[in-house]
Structure formats: C-alpha cells, structure tokens
Design a protein around this motif. Structure first.
Motif, PDB file in Angstrom:
ATOM      1  N   UNK A 213       0.863  -1.180   0.000  1.00  0.00           N
ATOM      2  CA  UNK A 213       0.000   0.000   0.000  1.00  0.00           C
ATOM      3  C   UNK A 213       0.905   1.238   0.000  1.00  0.00           C
ATOM      4  N   UNK A 214       0.763   2.098  -0.993  1.00  0.00           N
ATOM      5  CA  UNK A 214       1.650   3.264  -1.142  1.00  0.00           C
ATOM      6  C   UNK A 214       1.569   4.217   0.046  1.00  0.00           C
ATOM      7  N   UNK A 215       0.364   4.417   0.581  1.00  0.00           N
ATOM      8  CA  UNK A 215       0.212   5.322   1.725  1.00  0.00           C
ATOM      9  C   UNK A 215       0.932   4.764   2.957  1.00  0.00           C
ATOM     10  N   UNK A 216       0.823   3.454   3.161  1.00  0.00           N
ATOM     11  CA  UNK A 216       1.505   2.833   4.306  1.00  0.00           C
ATOM     12  C   UNK A 216       3.021   2.884   4.107  1.00  0.00           C
ATOM     13  N   UNK A 217       3.445   2.714   2.858  1.00  0.00           N
ATOM     14  CA  UNK A 217       4.877   2.784   2.563  1.00  0.00           C
ATOM     15  C   UNK A 217       5.409   4.183   2.897  1.00  0.00           C
ATOM     16  N   UNK A 218       4.671   5.215   2.501  1.00  0.00           N
ATOM     17  CA  UNK A 218       5.088   6.587   2.779  1.00  0.00           C
ATOM     18  C   UNK A 218       5.130   6.863   4.277  1.00  0.00           C
ATOM     19  N   UNK A 219       4.146   6.318   5.006  1.00  0.00           N
ATOM     20  CA  UNK A 219       4.139   6.494   6.457  1.00  0.00           C
ATOM     21  C   UNK A 219       5.344   5.809   7.093  1.00  0.00           C
ATOM     22  N   UNK A 220       5.667   4.607   6.595  1.00  0.00           N
ATOM     23  CA  UNK A 220       6.784   3.827   7.145  1.00  0.00           C
ATOM     24  C   UNK A 220       8.116   4.556   6.965  1.00  0.00           C
ATOM     25  N   UNK A 221       8.384   5.054   5.765  1.00  0.00           N
ATOM     26  CA  UNK A 221       9.675   5.708   5.528  1.00  0.00           C
ATOM     27  C   UNK A 221       9.752   7.052   6.268  1.00  0.00           C
ATOM     28  N   UNK A 222       8.606   7.672   6.488  1.00  0.00           N
ATOM     29  CA  UNK A 222       8.571   8.925   7.258  1.00  0.00           C
ATOM     30  C   UNK A 222       8.988   8.651   8.706  1.00  0.00           C
ATOM     31  N   UNK A 223       8.441   7.585   9.297  1.00  0.00           N
ATOM     32  CA  UNK A 223       8.815   7.217  10.669  1.00  0.00           C
ATOM     33  C   UNK A 223      10.282   6.803  10.744  1.00  0.00           C
ATOM     34  N   UNK A 224      10.747   6.049   9.750  1.00  0.00           N
ATOM     35  CA  UNK A 224      12.145   5.610   9.741  1.00  0.00           C
ATOM     36  C   UNK A 224      13.093   6.807   9.712  1.00  0.00           C
ATOM     37  N   UNK A 225      12.661   7.871   9.066  1.00  0.00           N
ATOM     38  CA  UNK A 225      13.473   9.093   8.977  1.00  0.00           C
ATOM     39  C   UNK A 225      13.365   9.954  10.236  1.00  0.00           C
ATOM     40  N   UNK A 226      12.163  10.070  10.774  1.00  0.00           N
ATOM     41  CA  UNK A 226      11.921  11.045  11.841  1.00  0.00           C
ATOM     42  C   UNK A 226      12.151  10.516  13.253  1.00  0.00           C
ATOM     43  N   UNK A 227      11.912   9.235  13.481  1.00  0.00           N
ATOM     44  CA  UNK A 227      12.043   8.693  14.836  1.00  0.00           C
ATOM     45  C   UNK A 227      13.500   8.707  15.301  1.00  0.00           C
ATOM     46  N   UNK A 228      13.710   9.015  16.565  1.00  0.00           N
ATOM     47  CA  UNK A 228      15.073   9.124  17.084  1.00  0.00           C
ATOM     48  C   UNK A 228      15.738   7.763  17.256  1.00  0.00           C
ATOM     49  N   UNK A 229      14.950   6.774  17.719  1.00  0.00           N
ATOM     50  CA  UNK A 229      15.506   5.444  17.980  1.00  0.00           C
ATOM     51  C   UNK A 229      14.813   4.399  17.112  1.00  0.00           C
TER      52      UNK A 229
END
Length: 284
Positions: free
Chosen positions: A115-131
């Motif tokens: 799902x493209x929307x879920x993919x975008x959410x996943x990479x956003x978290x991978x980039x923004x989350x500290x740990x």
C-alpha cells in the motif's frame, strides 16, 4: 474457491475475536471438522458465540455449515497429487534462470501487496524517529540482520533486539514515543515476537511489521504492516522478497534527506579509515 480462500478475502473485515477463529480454521481444519463449536472456542480462547458470529460473518448458516465446507476442502486436498519441489523432480538445464525467476515472481507479488500510503508512512517514521529497533528471530534473522546493518550505515541509534529472554526488558527499556520498532515476522512461531511487540506498544513505540502472511497475529499490534511473497512461495523466496522490500524502505528513508544520510556515510567511512590506519601503524 475453498473456505480458507474465502476467509482470507474477508479477513480484514472481521473483528479481532473473529480473526482468531479465522486463523484457527486455516491452521487446524481437522479440529474444526471433528469438534463442536464450544470446544473450538475453548481451544482458541474465545466464546462459543464468537465462533458462531464468525460463521455468520462468513455468510454461513452456522457452525455445521462451516464444518461441511472444511470437510469438502480436506477431501479435495486428499485427492489432489502431492506437490513436489521442481528441483527434486527432474534435472534442470537452466537452474540459475529458474531459481532467479521464482525470486522475481515473489518480489512481483510483494509489489502488488504494498500500500503506497503505508509505505510513505513507514519511511517517514524511519526518517523522523530518534531510535530504531529491529526485531526478528529464527527464519526472520537474516532479514533482521540485513536491515540492522544497512540502517546502521546511514544513521545513529539503531539497535537489534537479541533473543535473550533474561535481558529483553532491559533491551527495550529506552523505548518511548520517539522509538520505532521494525518487526520481521516470517515464522509461524511468534509468541516471543508478539510479547516483545506488545511491550513496545505499551511504551508508545510505533510498530512496522513485515510478514509472510496476511493472517499473521502481528497484525493486531502493528501500526503499518507489509506482506511479502505468497503462501505457496518457499521460505528462501519469501526472504528474498523481504530483503527487496527492506531495500526499498531504506531507499525511501534516505530520499527524505539524501544530504544528511550521505554525510553520515562519509563520516562513518572516515572513522573506519582512521581506525584501519591506526591498527596498521601499531602492527608495523
């Protein structure tokens, strides 16, 4: 279409309790065919009424019709020829192309399920989350190792959770709402993985899961879930597909700020080069 295929199509629309029944029907058809509804409910850990409501959700008249459908499926499987792995049945002249084409098929079926929307959410978290925490045991270990080592080459604060029961709580003690847990769940044995994921959710961590089944129980605890391969694919083909998806996720993360990640890689390479120089100098 068999009852199990029908269950998989409707799975996403079922309640949490009904999903437990659905998973049990798929995994244990012989028990469904030989036990009454109340016994099945006890085995699953749900009420008899939940089992009956599952039957209604499947547009069946009741548990008896479910048993009939399951028995029909069992009879068809009994009559169908046993599947042999193609590499065991005949000599292959083009082994390389055959094996790699099966890998391609597994990757293509994975693409269709993303799902493209879920993919975008996943990479956003991978980039923004500290740990970032990575979890994957047994069959999932190769993919977890690959994900951890690749992430570590691009950013700080990446930790792989080890299968050490006594230290599990300590390993995730630093989790908070700035933490992301990426779970690789390609196994059928998931009790320990589910327990760790539940503990992580209690600490307000976000969870991304990569699984080989649309019916995986990890679904109940993941904020974003991706399914790799198909149920007929071999474990090696599923692992290949999971590595391809991981590659895509990391590329997506890097694309969020390519300059930042490239700078980190260069800095890491310089540090490794300095250590190599010092080590060489000491040995002269």
């Amino acid at each position: 279409m068999g009852i199990c295929d029908d269950i998989k199509k409707r799975f996403i629309r079922l309640s949490r309790g009904q999903r437990k029944v659905a998973q049990f029907v798929i995994d244990n058809p012989n028990i469904i065919a030989t036990h009454i509804a109340s016994d099945v409910g006890k085995l699953i850990g749900v009420s008899e009424s939940t089992v009956i409501r599952f039957c209604y959700a499947m547009e069946l008249s009741g548990f008896c019709e479910l048993q009939e459908k399951v028995k029909e499926d069992l009879m068809e499987k009994k009559e169908s020829p046993i599947y042999d792995h193609p590499l065991l049945t005949k000599k292959h002249e083009h082994l390389v192309s055959e094996v790699m084409n099966r890998d391609i098929t597994s990757i293509l079926s994975t693409i269709q399920q993303v799902d493209e929307d879920k993919f975008e959410q996943a990479i956003k978290w991978m980039h923004e989350m500290k740990f970032l925490y990575v979890l994957g045991f047994r069959q999932s270990s190769p993919s977890a190792n690959f994900l951890t080592s690749t992430l570590s080459s691009y950013r700080k604060h990446v930790k792989q959770i080890q299968h050490d029961v006594e230290n599990i709580v300590q390993q995730i003690s630093g989790m908070d709402d700035q933490s992301l847990l990426i779970v690789i769940a390609l196994d059928t044995v998931l009790e320990d993985v589910l327990t760790i994921t539940k503990l992580s959710k209690n600490k307000n961590a976000k969870v991304i899961a990569i699984t080989s089944s649309n019916l995986s129980p990890i679904r109940d605890y993941a904020d974003v879930i991706f399914t790799v391969g198909r149920h007929k694919h071999s474990s090696t083909e599923v692992i290949t597909a999971s590595h391809s998806l991981i590659h895509a996720l990391i590329e997506g993360m890097v694309a969020q700020n390519k300059k930042q990640y490239t700078s980190f890689q260069k800095s890491n390479a310089q540090i490794e080069s300095n250590f190599l120089f010092l080590d060489t100098a000491q040995n002269i």
